[in-house]
Design a protein around this motif. Structure first.
Motif, PDB file in Angstrom:
ATOM      1  N   GLY A  57      39.711  45.650  70.330  1.00  0.00           N
ATOM      2  CA  GLY A  57      40.928  45.864  69.287  1.00  0.00           C
ATOM      3  C   GLY A  57      41.008  45.336  68.117  1.00  0.00           C
ATOM      4  N   GLY A  85      34.062  43.580  73.773  1.00  0.00           N
ATOM      5  CA  GLY A  85      34.031  43.394  71.901  1.00  0.00           C
ATOM      6  C   GLY A  85      33.814  41.739  73.360  1.00  0.00           C
ATOM      7  N   PHE A 115      42.111  53.008  72.229  1.00  0.00           N
ATOM      8  CA  PHE A 115      43.541  51.980  72.198  1.00  0.00           C
ATOM      9  C   PHE A 115      44.207  53.036  70.804  1.00  0.00           C
ATOM     10  N   ASN A 122      35.510  51.907  73.004  1.00  0.00           N
ATOM     11  CA  ASN A 122      36.673  51.278  74.162  1.00  0.00           C
ATOM     12  C   ASN A 122      37.818  51.687  73.051  1.00  0.00           C
ATOM     13  N   PRO A 180      46.488  40.425  77.706  1.00  0.00           N
ATOM     14  CA  PRO A 180      45.402  39.644  77.457  1.00  0.00           C
ATOM     15  C   PRO A 180      45.545  38.820  76.044  1.00  0.00           C
TER      16      PRO A 180
HETATM   17  N1  LIG Z   1      41.146  43.812  79.702  1.00  0.00           N
HETATM   18  C1  LIG Z   1      40.258  42.168  78.378  1.00  0.00           C
HETATM   19  C2  LIG Z   1      41.653  43.058  77.283  1.00  0.00           C
HETATM   20  C3  LIG Z   1      41.119  43.309  76.283  1.00  0.00           C
HETATM   21  C4  LIG Z   1      39.339  43.263  75.455  1.00  0.00           C
HETATM   22  C5  LIG Z   1      37.830  43.813  75.574  1.00  0.00           C
HETATM   23  N2  LIG Z   1      38.511  45.654  75.082  1.00  0.00           N
HETATM   24  C6  LIG Z   1      37.235  43.635  74.344  1.00  0.00           C
HETATM   25  O1  LIG Z   1      37.236  44.904  73.563  1.00  0.00           O
HETATM   26  O2  LIG Z   1      37.239  42.146  74.023  1.00  0.00           O
HETATM   27  C7  LIG Z   1      41.166  41.016  78.909  1.00  0.00           C
HETATM   28  O3  LIG Z   1      42.580  41.167  80.082  1.00  0.00           O
HETATM   29  O4  LIG Z   1      41.001  40.507  79.062  1.00  0.00           O
END
Ligand SMILES: N[C@H](CCC[C@H](N)C(=O)O)C(=O)O
Length: 275
Positions: free
Chosen positions: A76, A219, A13, A11, A70
């Motif tokens: 992240g 995550g 970034f 994932n 988000p």
């Molecule tokens: N797409 C998710 C945010 C990133 C969550 C994901 N990448 C993680 O590792 O929690 C949302 O819009 O709520």
């Protein structure tokens, strides 16, 4: 504009640091789709922006690939902790303010694992949010396209719809994930997790992320899936989550109701955006 590319279980970034560069003129919501495009841009599932916080060591702003913002991102925050460790004097315990509250990632340099207290799950439908009249949405049948899925709704600061299936490899995630992400029961859309029970302590999960599509790992989604598995009697409270990008360890503490997540995160490369 300098950036660092990081990944947590695939994932990935693009990170910008507003404490080092003047980013005040940049509209990251507009820029995200171009930067995240894997052909016309750098390529990523989202952006992370390091900002000043009045309440914690840092503020983490998250932007999805589609430009939406988000509340939280589990992979992240581990990438954020890795960046701080490598670029701010090897600090391995930091506090990070987010829209979902203050998080305390702890990086163990010996085994490259970052543990994060992800806080308490939110189950009240109005706070997920999800349109559901009961006290908690557990295994609720939701018709979508030609199927009906049993959905458990959990927020980890961001909304998740968790579905347990017999075989995750048989699910057409791009079709049903996308349809459920924007389903009218989720007024702020949702991340959709398809989970296969391997034992009472292990699941296999595929995820369709809100604002990003199918990713190799999520995550907050892994946390939501573990909580949903416990609530529906399928899982014990310590769960190994097998994702396409690797393994996350999730634990939902029965005493303090908090969820912890452990996993890796690494810097991949540094570069400069030519605007
Ligand atoms: N797409 C998710 C945010 C990133 C969550 C994901 N990448 C993680 O590792 O929690 C949302 O819009 O709520």
């Amino acid at each position: 504009m300098n950036f660092v590319k990081l990944e947590g279980l695939g994932n990935d970034f693009i990170l910008f640091d507003a404490l080092k560069d003047d980013l005040s003129a940049i509209n990251f919501h507009e820029l995200a789709p171009k930067l995240c495009n894997r052909h016309f841009g750098i390529g990523a599932d989202g952006l992370l922006i390091v900002r000043k916080s009045e309440k914690a060591d840092f503020y983490m702003q998250v932007i999805n690939a589609d430009g939406s913002e988000p509340q939280m991102c589990g992979n992240g925050i581990r990438c954020f902790a890795r960046y701080v460790y490598e670029n701010y004097a090897k600090k391995s315990v930091i506090s990070v303010e987010t829209l979902a509250g203050i998080m305390l990632p702890v990086l163990d340099p010996k085994n490259n694992i970052i543990e994060v207290d992800m806080g308490e799950p939110i189950l009240e439908p109005a706070r997920v949010p999800v349109k559901f009249s009961g006290e908690k949405m557990l295994n609720a049948p939701v018709p979508v396209l030609d199927q009906t899925f049993a959905i458990t709704a959990v927020s980890m600061g961001n909304p998740h719809g968790v579905i347990f299936v017999a075989d995750v490899s048989a699910v057409n995630v791009p079709v049903y994930g996308a349809a459920l992400e924007t389903h009218e029961i989720f007024p702020e859309k949702a991340n959709i997790e398809f989970c296969q029970i391997l034992s009472r302590g292990e699941i296999k999960m595929r995820v369709w992320e809100r604002g990003a599509g199918e990713t190799l790992a999520c995550g907050t989604g892994a946390c939501a899936a573990a909580v949903a598995g416990v609530l529906t009697g399928r899982l014990d409270r310590d769960v190994t989550v097998q994702l396409a990008g690797g393994i996350l360890k999730i634990s939902w503490d029965a005493d303090d109701n908090r969820v912890s997540m452990s996993g890796p995160a690494f810097q991949v490369f540094k570069g400069e955006v030519v605007l």
